[in-house]
Enzyme design. Structure first.
Site, PDB file in Angstrom:
ATOM      1  N   CYS A  74      20.907  22.613  -7.364  1.00 50.79           N
ATOM      2  CA  CYS A  74      20.580  23.416  -6.188  1.00 50.79           C
ATOM      3  C   CYS A  74      20.135  22.496  -5.061  1.00 50.79           C
ATOM      4  O   CYS A  74      19.273  21.645  -5.253  1.00 50.79           O
ATOM      5  CB  CYS A  74      19.488  24.408  -6.541  1.00 50.79           C
ATOM      6  SG  CYS A  74      18.841  25.298  -5.109  1.00 50.79           S
ATOM      7  N   CYS A  93      31.309  24.265 -13.533  1.00 53.88           N
ATOM      8  CA  CYS A  93      30.953  24.811 -14.839  1.00 53.88           C
ATOM      9  C   CYS A  93      29.428  24.985 -14.869  1.00 53.88           C
ATOM     10  O   CYS A  93      28.692  24.008 -14.961  1.00 53.88           O
ATOM     11  CB  CYS A  93      31.421  23.838 -15.916  1.00 53.88           C
ATOM     12  SG  CYS A  93      31.165  24.441 -17.583  1.00 53.88           S
TER      13      CYS A  93
HETATM   14 ZN   LIG Z   1      17.118  26.370  -6.218  1.00 54.82          ZN
END
Ligand SMILES: [Zn+2]
Length: 173
Positions: A133, A156
């Site tokens: 992220c 993936c």
């Molecule tokens: Zn995050």
């Protein structure tokens, strides 16, 4: 006394030493040793993450673990919506780019803009590109160059690192 130049050289040496160490340690534990020097908008201590994540989420997002294939209900989810970071809720993928890779993990051919970051994960037998992220640094999965058109990429993902948010029936259609 360290001159500026000497200090710079010492710095380069340190980076090289750190890189060398990382290569050695990653042989011992491929899954867990993908460190990164990126800084993230959202940072928390391990204790703070443990308070907001389930043990399974913590294992994947913070310790670079991998969920067992086929265990995520999101693998078979194809409803319209977005897949958000389970740790910080940043939207990461759209259902529009999801496809059935047959691997048992939710797979996408493209992330949303400005959603993810990647690092090169050098293991003993192969080099993989790790995906995390952009905002909190949480580990999501890996990206492989064997996906479908138009990108040819296969993101993936661990379903446990994602939170599916169904598209609301608002007028935007
Ligand atoms: Zn995050």
């Amino acid at each position: 006394m360290l001159t500026r130049r000497n200090f710079g050289l010492a710095g380069i040496g340190l980076v090289a030493a750190a890189a060398g160490m990382r290569t050695v340690t990653s042989h011992a534990n491929e899954e867990n040793m993908s460190t990164t020097t990126e800084t993230f908008e959202i940072t928390k201590t391990p204790e703070e993450w443990r308070k907001i994540l389930t043990p399974e989420q913590y294992y994947v997002l913070r310790e670079h673990g991998t969920e067992r294939a086929g265990t995520s209900p999101l693998d078979k989810t194809y409803a319209d919506g977005t897949y958000d970071c389970a740790a910080c809720a940043l939207p990461l993928f759209s259902s529009e780019t999801k496809f059935n890779s047959g691997t048992g993990w939710p797979s996408f051919y493209k992330p949303l803009d400005n959603a993810i970051g990647t690092t090169v994960d050098k293991g003993f037998f192969m080099t993989r590109t790790e995906v995390h992220c952009r905002r909190c640094g949480g580990h999501l999965g890996h990206v492989f160059p064997d996906g479908p058109p138009p990108t040819g990429l296969r993101y993936c993902m661990n379903g446990v690192a994602l939170k599916f948010v169904p598209k609301s029936d608002k007028s935007t259609g």
